[in-house]
Motif scaffolding. Sequence first.
Motif, PDB file in Angstrom:
ATOM      1  N   HIS A 137       0.870  -1.186   0.000  1.00 38.33           N
ATOM      2  CA  HIS A 137       0.000   0.000   0.000  1.00 38.33           C
ATOM      3  C   HIS A 137       0.901   1.229   0.000  1.00 38.33           C
ATOM      4  O   HIS A 137       2.007   1.194   0.555  1.00 38.33           O
ATOM      5  N   GLY A 164      -1.944  -3.255  -5.310  1.00 34.91           N
ATOM      6  CA  GLY A 164      -1.926  -2.910  -3.904  1.00 34.91           C
ATOM      7  C   GLY A 164      -3.141  -3.443  -3.183  1.00 34.91           C
ATOM      8  O   GLY A 164      -4.115  -3.882  -3.799  1.00 34.91           O
ATOM      9  N   ASN A 165      -3.082  -3.411  -1.875  1.00 33.88           N
ATOM     10  CA  ASN A 165      -4.192  -3.839  -1.027  1.00 33.88           C
ATOM     11  C   ASN A 165      -5.115  -2.662  -0.737  1.00 33.88           C
ATOM     12  O   ASN A 165      -4.734  -1.497  -0.882  1.00 33.88           O
ATOM     13  N   SER A 166      -6.322  -2.968  -0.280  1.00 32.85           N
ATOM     14  CA  SER A 166      -7.324  -1.928  -0.056  1.00 32.85           C
ATOM     15  C   SER A 166      -6.994  -1.047   1.142  1.00 32.85           C
ATOM     16  O   SER A 166      -7.451   0.100   1.211  1.00 32.85           O
ATOM     17  N   ARG A 167      -6.221  -1.563   2.088  1.00 30.58           N
ATOM     18  CA  ARG A 167      -5.847  -0.752   3.244  1.00 30.58           C
ATOM     19  C   ARG A 167      -4.418  -1.087   3.653  1.00 30.58           C
ATOM     20  O   ARG A 167      -3.897  -2.165   3.344  1.00 30.58           O
ATOM     21  N   SER A 168      -3.809  -0.162   4.350  1.00 32.32           N
ATOM     22  CA  SER A 168      -2.443  -0.377   4.814  1.00 32.32           C
ATOM     23  C   SER A 168      -2.458  -1.045   6.178  1.00 32.32           C
ATOM     24  O   SER A 168      -3.445  -0.984   6.910  1.00 32.32           O
ATOM     25  N   PRO A 194       1.580  -6.786  -2.040  1.00 34.87           N
ATOM     26  CA  PRO A 194       0.300  -6.482  -2.682  1.00 34.87           C
ATOM     27  C   PRO A 194      -0.622  -7.673  -2.879  1.00 34.87           C
ATOM     28  O   PRO A 194      -1.735  -7.500  -3.376  1.00 34.87           O
TER      29      PRO A 194
END
Length: 302
Positions: A137, A164-168, A194
């Motif tokens: 992220h 990437g992922n939806s949240r860090s 990711p």
Amino acid sequence: MDTMRERFASTASRLLDEDPRLAVVLADIGADGFRRAAERHPDRVVNVGIREQLLVGVGGGLALAGLRPVLHTFASFLIERPFEQVKLDFGHQGTGGVLVSAGGSYDWPAGGFTHMAPGDVALLDTLDGWTVHVPGHPDEAEVLLRHACAAGDDRVYVRLSAQGNSRSLPVTGSGFTAVRHGRPGAPVVVAVGPLLDAVLAATSGLDATVLYAATVRPFDGAALRAAAGGTAEAVLVEPYLAGTSTAAASEALADVPHRILGLGTARAELRRYGTTAEHLAAHGLDPRSLRERITAFTGRAG
């Protein structure tokens, strides 16, 4: 939301203002993102043009002069093409620096295989002393970049991706984080960077422990061992060459009965451009394929 590369440019530009020891070296790629920083620090933002071996050589020279160089271009041009310079100008000379890549394994399929580097982390594994960050992220990319730039004279590789992922998640620059806990003896799935969202979707409803790795070197064998318990079935899901970390995982579990499945980019080259999503599916890294492969390996259906 900005991309990891955009966050890299803005963060590195601020770090140039904060740290007089920092220098950024570019090979045309990403130069627009540092235009204003170059105006403020013309002696510490260097664009060598499309000369990747020179990019690394200049970075090594700046390190010998006492600066902390940050080098940036596509992974295939940063690790693969100038590998001899990475090996000699940093490793052999005993200098440190921060190598920040873009492009990953197949972020820009239309660029063809010249712009893909699924073997970059495996290649760095042939060298000693490299820390490898694989953020999932932009927020993680910023934290890990700041950590890398402040890391004295260490050698650090930061692998940025358009995926990437939806949240860090909170990252510290070392170790794995448990994001889902299975029952004792449940399989352990290590999701790198990711690919975490895909792994969480693939393991939904399964009895499995999921560890998240935004820093893969050093490999956190202690976390894997603790999650595995007395016996282990471990699955490593990496956004680069499949099996890159299986040796490290096997070493961590050397005195524990274990089975390991390494999932990632296949060795066979995909010769059609397609889209990033199509490449993920072709390599078996989409949620449906991951679930099928994980359950087939563990023998545990959801």
